[in-house]
Design a protein around this motif. Structure first.
Motif, PDB file in Angstrom:
ATOM      1  N   SER A   1       0.821   8.233  10.760  1.00  0.00           N
ATOM      2  CA  SER A   1       2.423   7.431  11.266  1.00  0.00           C
ATOM      3  C   SER A   1       2.060   6.387  11.921  1.00  0.00           C
ATOM      4  O   SER A   1       2.871   5.294  11.776  1.00  0.00           O
ATOM      5  N   ARG A   2       1.032   6.439  12.864  1.00  0.00           N
ATOM      6  CA  ARG A   2       1.007   5.413  13.899  1.00  0.00           C
ATOM      7  C   ARG A   2      -0.358   4.642  13.328  1.00  0.00           C
ATOM      8  O   ARG A   2      -1.478   4.446  13.970  1.00  0.00           O
ATOM      9  N   SER A   3      -0.148   4.334  12.047  1.00  0.00           N
ATOM     10  CA  SER A   3      -1.307   3.402  11.769  1.00  0.00           C
ATOM     11  C   SER A   3      -0.589   1.845  11.196  1.00  0.00           C
ATOM     12  O   SER A   3       0.546   1.840  10.739  1.00  0.00           O
ATOM     13  N   ILE A   4      -1.397   0.924  11.229  1.00  0.00           N
ATOM     14  CA  ILE A   4      -0.654  -0.480  10.881  1.00  0.00           C
ATOM     15  C   ILE A   4      -0.175  -0.445   9.307  1.00  0.00           C
ATOM     16  O   ILE A   4       0.950  -0.799   8.862  1.00  0.00           O
ATOM     17  N   ARG A   5      -1.061   0.315   8.433  1.00  0.00           N
ATOM     18  CA  ARG A   5      -0.613   0.348   6.903  1.00  0.00           C
ATOM     19  C   ARG A   5       0.494   1.315   6.756  1.00  0.00           C
ATOM     20  O   ARG A   5       1.159   1.086   5.670  1.00  0.00           O
ATOM     21  N   HIS A   6       0.503   2.367   7.395  1.00  0.00           N
ATOM     22  CA  HIS A   6       1.602   3.054   7.431  1.00  0.00           C
ATOM     23  C   HIS A   6       3.070   2.429   7.465  1.00  0.00           C
ATOM     24  O   HIS A   6       4.098   2.401   6.974  1.00  0.00           O
ATOM     25  N   ALA A   7       3.108   1.616   8.907  1.00  0.00           N
ATOM     26  CA  ALA A   7       4.216   0.746   9.369  1.00  0.00           C
ATOM     27  C   ALA A   7       4.354  -0.008   8.135  1.00  0.00           C
ATOM     28  O   ALA A   7       5.609  -0.520   7.984  1.00  0.00           O
ATOM     29  N   LEU A   8       3.698  -0.883   7.472  1.00  0.00           N
ATOM     30  CA  LEU A   8       3.719  -1.625   6.792  1.00  0.00           C
ATOM     31  C   LEU A   8       4.615  -1.212   5.509  1.00  0.00           C
ATOM     32  O   LEU A   8       5.220  -1.853   4.877  1.00  0.00           O
ATOM     33  N   GLY A   9       3.823  -0.184   5.228  1.00  0.00           N
ATOM     34  CA  GLY A   9       4.532   0.648   3.911  1.00  0.00           C
ATOM     35  C   GLY A   9       5.871   0.975   4.382  1.00  0.00           C
ATOM     36  O   GLY A   9       7.011   0.744   3.136  1.00  0.00           O
ATOM     37  N   ARG A  10       6.355   1.341   5.530  1.00  0.00           N
ATOM     38  CA  ARG A  10       7.706   1.661   5.743  1.00  0.00           C
ATOM     39  C   ARG A  10       8.729   0.482   5.606  1.00  0.00           C
ATOM     40  O   ARG A  10       9.920   0.452   5.427  1.00  0.00           O
TER      41      ARG A  10
ATOM     42  N   ALA B   1       9.877 -12.301   2.838  1.00  0.00           N
ATOM     43  CA  ALA B   1       9.680 -11.265   3.679  1.00  0.00           C
ATOM     44  C   ALA B   1       8.777 -10.417   3.029  1.00  0.00           C
ATOM     45  O   ALA B   1       7.685  -9.779   3.278  1.00  0.00           O
ATOM     46  N   SER B   2       9.427  -9.981   1.695  1.00  0.00           N
ATOM     47  CA  SER B   2       8.638  -8.858   0.719  1.00  0.00           C
ATOM     48  C   SER B   2       7.218  -9.374   0.498  1.00  0.00           C
ATOM     49  O   SER B   2       6.181  -8.474   0.417  1.00  0.00           O
ATOM     50  N   ARG B   3       7.127 -10.742   0.019  1.00  0.00           N
ATOM     51  CA  ARG B   3       5.818 -11.227  -0.202  1.00  0.00           C
ATOM     52  C   ARG B   3       4.926 -10.920   1.100  1.00  0.00           C
ATOM     53  O   ARG B   3       3.738 -10.773   0.930  1.00  0.00           O
ATOM     54  N   ARG B   4       5.410 -11.607   2.058  1.00  0.00           N
ATOM     55  CA  ARG B   4       4.465 -11.373   3.292  1.00  0.00           C
ATOM     56  C   ARG B   4       3.903  -9.981   3.508  1.00  0.00           C
ATOM     57  O   ARG B   4       2.778  -9.954   3.764  1.00  0.00           O
ATOM     58  N   VAL B   5       4.761  -9.050   3.561  1.00  0.00           N
ATOM     59  CA  VAL B   5       4.360  -7.623   3.753  1.00  0.00           C
ATOM     60  C   VAL B   5       3.357  -7.389   2.641  1.00  0.00           C
ATOM     61  O   VAL B   5       2.340  -6.723   2.902  1.00  0.00           O
ATOM     62  N   GLY B   6       3.676  -7.668   1.454  1.00  0.00           N
ATOM     63  CA  GLY B   6       2.547  -7.248   0.385  1.00  0.00           C
ATOM     64  C   GLY B   6       1.363  -7.970   0.650  1.00  0.00           C
ATOM     65  O   GLY B   6       0.377  -7.051   0.443  1.00  0.00           O
ATOM     66  N   ARG B   7       1.301  -8.980   1.234  1.00  0.00           N
ATOM     67  CA  ARG B   7       0.134  -9.708   1.216  1.00  0.00           C
ATOM     68  C   ARG B   7      -0.809  -9.112   2.466  1.00  0.00           C
ATOM     69  O   ARG B   7      -1.777  -8.814   2.259  1.00  0.00           O
ATOM     70  N   MET B   8       0.037  -8.666   3.539  1.00  0.00           N
ATOM     71  CA  MET B   8      -0.860  -7.963   4.417  1.00  0.00           C
ATOM     72  C   MET B   8      -1.155  -6.646   4.210  1.00  0.00           C
ATOM     73  O   MET B   8      -2.558  -6.365   4.471  1.00  0.00           O
ATOM     74  N   ALA B   9      -0.314  -5.902   3.214  1.00  0.00           N
ATOM     75  CA  ALA B   9      -0.921  -4.582   2.840  1.00  0.00           C
ATOM     76  C   ALA B   9      -2.183  -4.689   1.906  1.00  0.00           C
ATOM     77  O   ALA B   9      -3.018  -4.050   2.164  1.00  0.00           O
TER      78      ALA B   9
END
Lengths: 328, 492
Positions: free
Chosen positions: A240-249, A267-275
């Motif tokens: 729950s406290r991981s960056i990847r989990h947070a990005l998924g949420r 916004a969606s594209r940016r989150v997608g790129r980070m993930a």
């Protein structure tokens, strides 16, 4: 929903997460004071302050070197600064006050039980002060404060209708969480480089702050290998406290809010790129060299700032005239 | 935090709460007949309260105040140290109005609001009542609340005043209307908050007394507002327009938006384009049909009224004039609750409805009339003098409580601008028992019921009962040490 209300819920989520993160850092720190050597305590203060991007009070860290008495006096001052200092907007009390002010703006959208829980938590914290909490075990105060936030979120989870309002609250929480974790990890690597031996307790504490210790032991080992710990907190979607989990949420909430329409495509594209960055390229590195990990963490931090700006301009602060229906 | 600590410490255990209760016979007592016998409708209430141990009563009071604090039933007071939130003082002893009394009040209020809406339609239309000399034309046309912009605006169903909060007092002579609040009346959230707090504390008694329900007020309000929608829209978008979180009545704005399930907007959330009103939502601009505005006329629209207003929305009034949005209440209703016009309301009722008023006015002397001025100046020590356009109890002189110096200074002000003042006798407001540190004690009360008007008139059987918490005080305004009580209207 009304843009100002959405913004209120988003910031309520951010401030609550920030308050909770502060509680977790200080719970850990208060326990460190009880059983860690002075120089370790000192370095953990550095980790906290570096992670929050805040300069410690003048000389606060320097004077504590090697002197137990000074260390405790400084702990008092530093904890006060991070908990009650009115001029520190990231102090726990300031965060809770800001969360409550935002909640007040959207009280017509959140239930009475949610509001009362947050209001009571604020009223209690308002009456508290560093001197009183220092008389008892300060760690317990931070656990109690975090419990108040958790109780609020539990009520929210079990009562809120899952419309855009809920998702803006979630969005705020998880943007903030990703940001706080990226900062904390970067600070960890700055203060406790992976190549340095014999600082097991610092990695143990990092896992604790991220509520990851038990899972880590079961999955990996009772020995804490720095790069495995960092990878775990960055990339494991089940934590729950991981960056990847947070990005998924964040991604889920963005999708729910837009309802399939291209309302905030950037916004969606940016989150997608980070993930994708985490999923594809993250773990491959020399375990003793932190530079590539730190540079990715810093990139993620910057992307999260930009994401906040994307969300703001798509949902809260756009020019209404640009989007009016055609006349007639 | 508690504005009025009642911790029970001054109450000796075993002492009955009403042991020391004594109402001055000069005032009507809401609970007791002369001689201290409980009125028939109050018998259940009195028995329950009198039998209650003082600590238990103090506990109920404390619980009610705590629930207000936790739920944020508060208003902001601005002082040197910034804003402070205070709870609205509440007294846990309910006041009872029996079915027959309520029937009188309800009929009287319906009649009064009907006549006042006809009056507004007339003064902003053909102005027959002025031509016929029933109300002096100059009184209306020179009134600062008169809005010439409202002439020839078509108001759906003639509902100029869609929400009215009328102040009613009781004396030995019966119920009297003290004030018609026709602009932006407030207090209805306290009617409901007091009910929720007191019903929880006294639930068995509440059930036994057969109290009429008021929980549906939000639905009544929404129905009334829906009926005002332009072009007969059946599912109109309604918003409540608030000055914002720093307004003293913000709790009420939030509360009503929640009860109605509508958006709570600020002026900057709205935008007028091509005569239509939109609000900024996360999915783009959305058309708004009805605005229940809790912002005064002056601040509603900087293009139409005060240009320095930061609270309103530019162009809102012209959108309203164009028939594209409904405002509740419409601008300019203040001309009918002006304190000088007030004295003509009985004539207004007779003029439009050809009926006698069911609720009487308080005897009022207009200083704009020479006889009124002379009478006022000659009797300053026995009168209450009010500023015509004032509200909230500000700028008022209570003659018997003023020093000769204060009266002389006030007389000077009256002479300087007589038309700005009216005078009324000091009213012998009725008393109801309140919980104090010394047990039950009489305090002066009034009531403010809320009447709604869309296509039809609606009324919840209840009121915000205001109480002057200071012993002997006749001022019930919450800005001046007043509080609230739950008001129980009994079923037949």
């Amino acid at each position: 929903m009304l843009s100002r209300s959405a913004q209120g819920l988003y910031w309520m989520g951010r401030y609550l997460e920030r308050a909770q993160h502060g509680c977790r850092l200080l719970t850990d720190q208060m326990e460190a004071i009880e059983d860690q050597p002075v120089d370790q305590v000192d370095r953990r203060w550095r980790r906290i302050y570096t992670g929050l991007g805040r300069a410690p009070l003048a000389g606060g860290l320097e004077s504590s070197r090697g002197d137990d008495v000074f260390m405790l006096v400084d702990a008092f001052t530093l904890a006060d600064d991070l908990t009650f200092e009115p001029n520190n907007p990231d102090a726990i009390r300031s965060c809770l006050a800001a969360a409550r002010e935002n909640a007040r703006q959207v009280r017509n959208l959140i239930g009475k039980d949610m509001w009362s829980r947050l209001n009571v938590a604020y009223l209690e914290l308002r009456e508290a002060g560093i001197t009183e909490i220092w008389k008892d075990r300060p760690a317990e105060f931070y656990v109690r404060s975090e419990d108040a936030v958790r109780a609020f979120l539990g009520i929210a989870d079990s009562t809120m209708y899952r419309d855009a309002g809920w998702h803006f609250l979630e969005l705020g929480r998880f943007v903030e969480r990703a940001q706080a974790l990226a900062s904390l990890l970067d600070a960890q690597l700055a203060v406790f480089p992976s190549a340095e031996p014999n600082v097991e307790s610092a990695w143990h504490s990092l896992l604790r702050i991220c509520e990851a210790r038990m899972a880590y032991r079961r999955l990996h080992s009772v020995e804490y290998q720095p790069h495995t710990v960092v990878d775990f907190i960055v990339a494991d979607t089940r934590l729950s406290r991981s960056i990847r989990h947070a990005l998924g949420r964040v991604s889920e909430s963005l999708e729910a809010i837009s309802g399939g329409e291209p309302l905030a495509p950037e916004a969606s594209r940016r989150v997608g790129r980070m993930a994708a960055r985490i999923d594809d390229g993250w773990p491959r590195r020399d375990p003793d060299d932190d530079s590539s990990a730190r540079s990715v963490l810093q990139e993620i931090r910057q992307s999260l700032w930009d994401l906040d700006a994307d969300i703001t301009s798509a949902y809260f602060d756009y020019d209404v005239r640009d989007r009016l229906p055609e006349a007639g | 935090m508690s504005p009025r600590p009642v911790d029970g410490s001054d109450l000796s255990p075993g002492r009955r709460l009403f042991a020391g209760y004594a109402c001055d016979p000069a005032f009507y007592d809401e609970m007791f007949e002369r001689g201290g016998v409980p009125r028939p409708h109050s018998r259940n209430l009195w028995e329950a309260l009198d039998a209650m141990p003082p600590e238990a009563a103090a506990g109920l009071q404390e619980r009610a105040e705590r629930s207000f604090l936790h739920e944020g039933v508060t208003f902001s007071v601005y002082g040197e140290d910034g804003a402070e939130e205070r709870i609205i003082p509440i007294d846990v002893f309910p006041r009872i109005i029996d079915a027959a009394e309520w029937a009188i009040i309800e009929r009287g209020l319906r009649q009064r609001l009907e006549a006042l809406n006809l009056f507004l339609a007339d003064v902003y239309g053909p102005a027959r009542i002025l031509a016929d000399g029933v109300v002096p034309a100059d009184l209306i046309l020179n009134c600062p609340q008169y809005r010439p912009e409202m002439r020839a605006v078509d108001v759906p169903h003639g509902a100029y005043v869609a929400i009215c909060g009328t102040d009613i007092v009781r004396t030995h002579d019966g119920f009297l209307v003290l004030e018609d609040n026709l602009r932006v009346p407030s207090g209805v959230s306290y009617m409901l908050a007091n009910r929720r707090a007191v019903r929880t504390s006294l639930r068995n008694l509440f059930r036994r007394c057969r109290v009429r329900n008021i929980e549906h007020y939000g639905r009544l309000l929404r129905e009334s507002l829906s009926e005002l929608a332009p072009n007969g829209a059946t599912e109109p978008t309604i918003v409540l327009l608030t000055p914002g979180v720093y307004n003293a009545a913000f709790y009420e704005h939030m509360f009503l938006a929640r009860e109605m399930g509508v958006e709570l907007v600020e002026g900057s959330d709205l935008l007028v384009d091509d005569g239509r009103v939109y609000m900024r939502t996360t999915r783009g601009p959305r058309r708004v049909d009805v605005v229940y505005r809790r912002i005064d006329d002056d601040f509603l629209d900087p293009l139409a009224f005060r240009s320095d207003s930061q609270l309103g929305t530019p162009g809102l009034f012209s959108a309203f004039q164009g028939g594209n949005v409904a405002l509740a209440n419409v601008p300019g209703t203040g001309v009918a609750d002006d304190k000088s016009v007030y004295s003509y309301v009985p004539d207004i009722i007779r003029y439009y409805l050809a009926e006698e008023p069911l609720l009487a006015n308080v005897e009022t002397h207009l200083c704009r009339d020479p006889e009124g001025l002379e009478f006022t100046l000659d009797n300053l020590d026995r009168l209450v003098v009010k500023v015509v356009g004032g509200s909230g109890g500000y700028g008022m002189l209570v003659g018997p409580h003023a020093t000769p110096g204060e009266r002389a200074a006030y007389a000077e002000e009256i002479r300087r601008d007589p038309a700005n003042f009216i005078s009324q006798p000091v009213l012998d407001l009725s008393c109801a028992p309140c919980l104090t540190g010394e047990g039950a004690a009489p305090r002066h009360v009034d009531l403010r019921p809320f009447i709604l008007r869309g296509r039809e008139t609606r009324l919840a059987p209840g009121a915000f009962c205001r109480v002057a918490l200071k012993p002997g005080s006749l001022v019930v305004n919450s800005s001046q040490g007043g509080g609230g009580k739950d008001l129980w209207v009994l079923a037949e």
